[in-house]
Structures are given as structure tokens and as C-alpha cells.
Design an enzyme around this catalytic site. Structure first.
Site, short mmCIF file in Angstrom:
data_model
loop_
_atom_site.label_atom_id
_atom_site.label_comp_id
_atom_site.label_asym_id
_atom_site.label_seq_id
_atom_site.Cartn_x
_atom_site.Cartn_y
_atom_site.Cartn_z
N CYS A 89 0.86 -1.19 0.00
CA CYS A 89 0.00 0.00 0.00
C CYS A 89 0.89 1.24 0.00
O CYS A 89 1.86 1.29 0.76
CB CYS A 89 -0.89 -0.02 1.25
N HIS A 131 -8.58 -3.79 -3.08
CA HIS A 131 -7.76 -3.00 -2.16
C HIS A 131 -8.24 -1.54 -2.13
O HIS A 131 -8.40 -0.95 -1.05
CB HIS A 131 -6.30 -3.08 -2.62
N GLU A 132 -8.48 -0.97 -3.31
CA GLU A 132 -8.85 0.44 -3.37
C GLU A 132 -10.28 0.67 -2.86
O GLU A 132 -10.54 1.67 -2.20
CB GLU A 132 -8.71 0.97 -4.80
N HIS A 135 -10.24 0.95 0.76
CA HIS A 135 -9.83 2.28 1.25
C HIS A 135 -11.04 3.21 1.39
O HIS A 135 -11.08 4.04 2.28
CB HIS A 135 -8.83 2.92 0.27
ZN LIG Z 1 -3.55 1.13 -0.23
#
Ligand SMILES: [Zn+2]
Length: 185
Positions: A89, A131-132, A135
């Protein structure tokens, strides 16, 4: 070209659920442009708006030579297949851990003009999209690790030179932080 400082682990914005985008205007397109410039500068695979301090549901990606963005994404998983691979990340620079993700994903969302579209991804693209999107919910990939790996990650983060620093670290290493070494978001 506007490269924006990337918020690091420990910044509360990374733990805040982002707001849906409502105005598909010039400001949003400016945000996408800043995110893209910052992602490319960092050689990352993906970057979400909260990582530059903007709590809106938008992220950009650069995977398999495809550069794009998604606004207000929702994810569907067409099957149960999983993948385990190294993930990192841009908000946790230099540290990578094996992370379990779904192998295949269908991401539905909008472009910066408000046109709906969907992205069908597998492998690295699927990992990046998951992953995004995490977030945008205030979730960090560390949350996805098994208990032992997560404990090790927290020790290594606390020992990292950037941890607890007020100012973001500007990474100038020629060794790409991101996609070239695999799994940066
Ligand atoms: Zn990240």
C-alpha cells in the site's frame, strides 16, 4: 501535473468511510487528474482519494498497462475463487504481505462525467480493485491479514522510519515502490 503528498498509515482519514460523489463536475475531474499523477509518480497500482486526504468514493488504477478510475464503485464477485499473493500500500511504504483476495471481480461505477460503466477484472486487477474499494470504507489491507501476519506487520510498521512522522516521506528511490514489484495500492 500535480503530485500530491500521500497520507501514511496512522492518518485518521485512512480510517474514515468516504462519502459518495454527488457532483460529477470539474472539481471531480481535477481530483482524478491529481490522483492519476500521484499514482504514476509513485509507480503504484492504485490510489484512492482518501490517500491524498479527500474523503470521496473514487480511486484510480494502473494495472496491466490499463490506466483508469472508478467513481462510487460497488463490487460483485462472480465466483468463489480466491488468490493469495503479496500486497502492499502506498500509505504503508516498503512493506508487503501475503493477502487473500477474490480472484475475479465485477466493479460497477461511474466515470468522472457520471457515465456508468463496469470493469471485469481478475488476478492483479481484481486485487487492486478490492484494495482500493476497501480504502473507501476505511479498511486497510492489514485488516485482511491472518492474525500472526498482522501482528508482524504492526511490529514492522512501528519500526519503519516513516511511522509517526508528521510529514509524508517523498520516495525518490529508482526502485519502483509499486506495480513493478507487484502489488501496490
Ligand atoms: Zn492502499
Amino acid at each position: 501535473m500535480t503530485v500530491t503528498p500521500i497520507r501514511l498509515f496512522g492518518d485518521p482519514v485512512l480510517r474514515t468511510a468516504a462519502d459518495p460523489v454527488r457532483d460529477f463536475d470539474q472539481e471531480l475531474r481535477g481530483l482524478v487528474s491529481d490522483l492519476t499523477d500521484t499514482l504514476m509518480n509513485a509507480n503504484g497500482a492504485g490510489l484512492a482519494a482518501p490517500q491524498i486526504g479527500v474523503s470521496l468514493r473514487v480511486f484510480v488504477f494502473h494495472v496491466d498497462d490499463v490506466v483508469g478510475h472508478i467513481v462510487n464503485p460497488t463490487l460483485d464477485f462472480p465466483d468463489d475463487e480466491e488468490q493469495i499473493g503479496e500486497e502492499g500500500c502506498l500509505s504503508i511504504p516498503g512493506l508487503y504481505y501475503d493477502t487473500k483476495r477474490r480472484q475475479n471481480v465485477v466493479a460497477k461505477g461511474f466515470n468522472s462525467y457520471g457515465d456508468p460503466f463496469q470493469l471485469v477484472g481478475s488476478g492483479m486487477m481484481s486485487r487492486c480493485v478490492q484494495h482500493e474499494t476497501d480504502h473507501l470504507d476505511g479498511v486497510i489491507f492489514l485488516d485482511r491479514l491472518d492474525t500472526d501476519t498482522r501482528k508482524r506487520a504492526m511490529r514492522e510498521i512501528r519500526a519503519a522510519e516513516w511511522y509517526g512522522q508528521g510529514a509524508p516521506v517523498v520516495k525518490t528511490s529508482p526502485h519502483p515502490l509499486g506495480f513493478a514489484s507487484g502489488r501496490h495500492g
